[in-house]
Design a protein around this motif. Structure first.
Motif, PDB file in Angstrom:
ATOM      1  N   ILE A  65     -18.959 -66.502  75.866  1.00 17.00           N
ATOM      2  CA  ILE A  65     -19.261 -67.781  75.856  1.00 17.00           C
ATOM      3  C   ILE A  65     -20.169 -67.859  77.223  1.00 17.00           C
ATOM      4  O   ILE A  65     -21.030 -68.435  77.239  1.00 17.00           O
ATOM      5  CB  ILE A  65     -18.172 -68.893  75.707  1.00 17.00           C
ATOM      6  CG1 ILE A  65     -17.626 -68.819  74.503  1.00 17.00           C
ATOM      7  CG2 ILE A  65     -18.553 -70.320  76.483  1.00 17.00           C
ATOM      8  CD1 ILE A  65     -16.489 -69.598  74.389  1.00 17.00           C
ATOM      9  N   ARG A  66     -19.713 -67.131  78.387  1.00 16.01           N
ATOM     10  CA  ARG A  66     -20.251 -67.534  79.542  1.00 16.01           C
ATOM     11  C   ARG A  66     -21.537 -66.689  79.525  1.00 16.01           C
ATOM     12  O   ARG A  66     -22.624 -67.306  80.035  1.00 16.01           O
ATOM     13  CB  ARG A  66     -19.335 -66.592  80.404  1.00 16.01           C
ATOM     14  CG  ARG A  66     -19.880 -66.289  81.832  1.00 16.01           C
ATOM     15  CD  ARG A  66     -19.973 -67.464  82.957  1.00 16.01           C
ATOM     16  NE  ARG A  66     -20.954 -67.467  84.010  1.00 16.01           N
ATOM     17  CZ  ARG A  66     -20.827 -66.732  85.016  1.00 16.01           C
ATOM     18  NH1 ARG A  66     -19.324 -66.350  85.114  1.00 16.01           N
ATOM     19  NH2 ARG A  66     -21.358 -66.639  85.882  1.00 16.01           N
ATOM     20  N   ARG A  67     -21.760 -65.603  78.819  1.00 23.82           N
ATOM     21  CA  ARG A  67     -23.076 -64.867  78.550  1.00 23.82           C
ATOM     22  C   ARG A  67     -24.120 -65.667  77.890  1.00 23.82           C
ATOM     23  O   ARG A  67     -25.217 -65.830  78.351  1.00 23.82           O
ATOM     24  CB  ARG A  67     -22.918 -63.438  78.009  1.00 23.82           C
ATOM     25  CG  ARG A  67     -22.217 -62.458  78.962  1.00 23.82           C
ATOM     26  CD  ARG A  67     -22.532 -61.016  78.378  1.00 23.82           C
ATOM     27  NE  ARG A  67     -21.783 -60.832  77.138  1.00 23.82           N
ATOM     28  CZ  ARG A  67     -20.510 -60.526  77.031  1.00 23.82           C
ATOM     29  NH1 ARG A  67     -19.850 -60.178  77.987  1.00 23.82           N
ATOM     30  NH2 ARG A  67     -19.958 -60.206  75.789  1.00 23.82           N
ATOM     31  N   TRP A  68     -23.710 -66.225  76.837  1.00 28.00           N
ATOM     32  CA  TRP A  68     -24.389 -67.211  76.076  1.00 28.00           C
ATOM     33  C   TRP A  68     -24.934 -68.487  76.714  1.00 28.00           C
ATOM     34  O   TRP A  68     -26.157 -68.926  76.823  1.00 28.00           O
ATOM     35  CB  TRP A  68     -23.917 -67.561  74.768  1.00 28.00           C
ATOM     36  CG  TRP A  68     -24.149 -66.598  73.662  1.00 28.00           C
ATOM     37  CD1 TRP A  68     -23.240 -65.454  73.242  1.00 28.00           C
ATOM     38  CD2 TRP A  68     -25.464 -66.077  73.076  1.00 28.00           C
ATOM     39  NE1 TRP A  68     -23.547 -64.733  72.318  1.00 28.00           N
ATOM     40  CE2 TRP A  68     -24.832 -64.863  72.126  1.00 28.00           C
ATOM     41  CE3 TRP A  68     -26.457 -66.551  73.095  1.00 28.00           C
ATOM     42  CZ2 TRP A  68     -25.794 -64.267  71.312  1.00 28.00           C
ATOM     43  CZ3 TRP A  68     -27.212 -65.962  72.256  1.00 28.00           C
ATOM     44  CH2 TRP A  68     -27.232 -64.656  71.453  1.00 28.00           C
ATOM     45  N   VAL A  69     -24.198 -68.974  77.562  1.00 23.82           N
ATOM     46  CA  VAL A  69     -24.432 -70.068  78.351  1.00 23.82           C
ATOM     47  C   VAL A  69     -25.252 -69.776  79.439  1.00 23.82           C
ATOM     48  O   VAL A  69     -26.366 -70.497  79.602  1.00 23.82           O
ATOM     49  CB  VAL A  69     -23.152 -70.552  79.013  1.00 23.82           C
ATOM     50  CG1 VAL A  69     -23.552 -71.899  80.113  1.00 23.82           C
ATOM     51  CG2 VAL A  69     -22.146 -71.563  78.056  1.00 23.82           C
ATOM     52  N   GLU A  70     -25.226 -68.715  80.004  1.00 31.13           N
ATOM     53  CA  GLU A  70     -26.158 -68.074  81.069  1.00 31.13           C
ATOM     54  C   GLU A  70     -27.643 -67.843  80.307  1.00 31.13           C
ATOM     55  O   GLU A  70     -28.790 -68.371  81.201  1.00 31.13           O
ATOM     56  CB  GLU A  70     -25.892 -66.989  81.803  1.00 31.13           C
ATOM     57  CG  GLU A  70     -24.533 -67.117  82.744  1.00 31.13           C
ATOM     58  CD  GLU A  70     -24.220 -65.808  83.488  1.00 31.13           C
ATOM     59  OE1 GLU A  70     -24.503 -64.695  82.958  1.00 31.13           O
ATOM     60  OE2 GLU A  70     -23.366 -65.713  84.291  1.00 31.13           O
TER      61      GLU A  70
END
Length: 155
Positions: A65-70
């Motif tokens: 989720i963190r990678r996609w948000v970034e």
């Protein structure tokens, strides 16, 4: 089994993409998205009882989720920041002293503040990000506390 595993991965990937898209769309322009730098160790057989629970925790994609948000935030020109998560849910957001957390309730014995523990933690995370970005006074300094008590935004 390969097909089921692929289906599970795609479902997880789709969930992460959807959450990231909604979060970035919800954030106003020039917002800063702040994440805690969490280190979640993989489940050990001795620590977590129940094979099914260990399997579910192993399937959880911690950074997905963190990678996609970034990625989505970069497309929209938003900034993503990490802060240290130490004691964010146990520190009072008004006076900066260590308080008591009981499930969802936070109580500060020093200043008497009472509120939802997650809201208190979110304020602490926001204050840490602000302090990190501005390299100014700590959010627990007397000047910052006076502004918070008066309801003024930090200068």
């Amino acid at each position: 089994l390969k097909r089921l595993g692929r289906r599970q991965r795609h479902r997880t990937q789709t969930f992460a993409q959807t959450v990231a898209k909604r979060l970035v769309e919800w954030a106003p322009p020039q917002a800063v998205l702040v994440f805690e730098r969490l280190q979640v160790p993989p489940p050990q057989q001795e620590q977590i009882r129940g094979r099914a629970l260990r399997c579910r925790l192993t399937l959880w994609q911690r950074g997905l989720i963190r990678r996609w948000v970034e990625q989505r935030a970069q497309e929209r020109g938003l900034q993503v920041v990490e802060v240290n998560p130490a004691y964010t849910s146990q520190t009072c957001s008004l006076c900066g002293q260590r308080g008591n957390r009981r499930r969802h309730a936070f109580t500060c014995p020093q200043c008497g503040s009472q509120e939802h523990a997650d809201i208190n933690a979110a304020r602490n995370i926001r204050d840490r990000c602000t302090q990190l970005r501005l390299s100014g006074l700590p959010s627990t300094s007397p000047e910052a506390r006076a502004d918070k008590a008066a309801g003024k935004p930090p200068a």
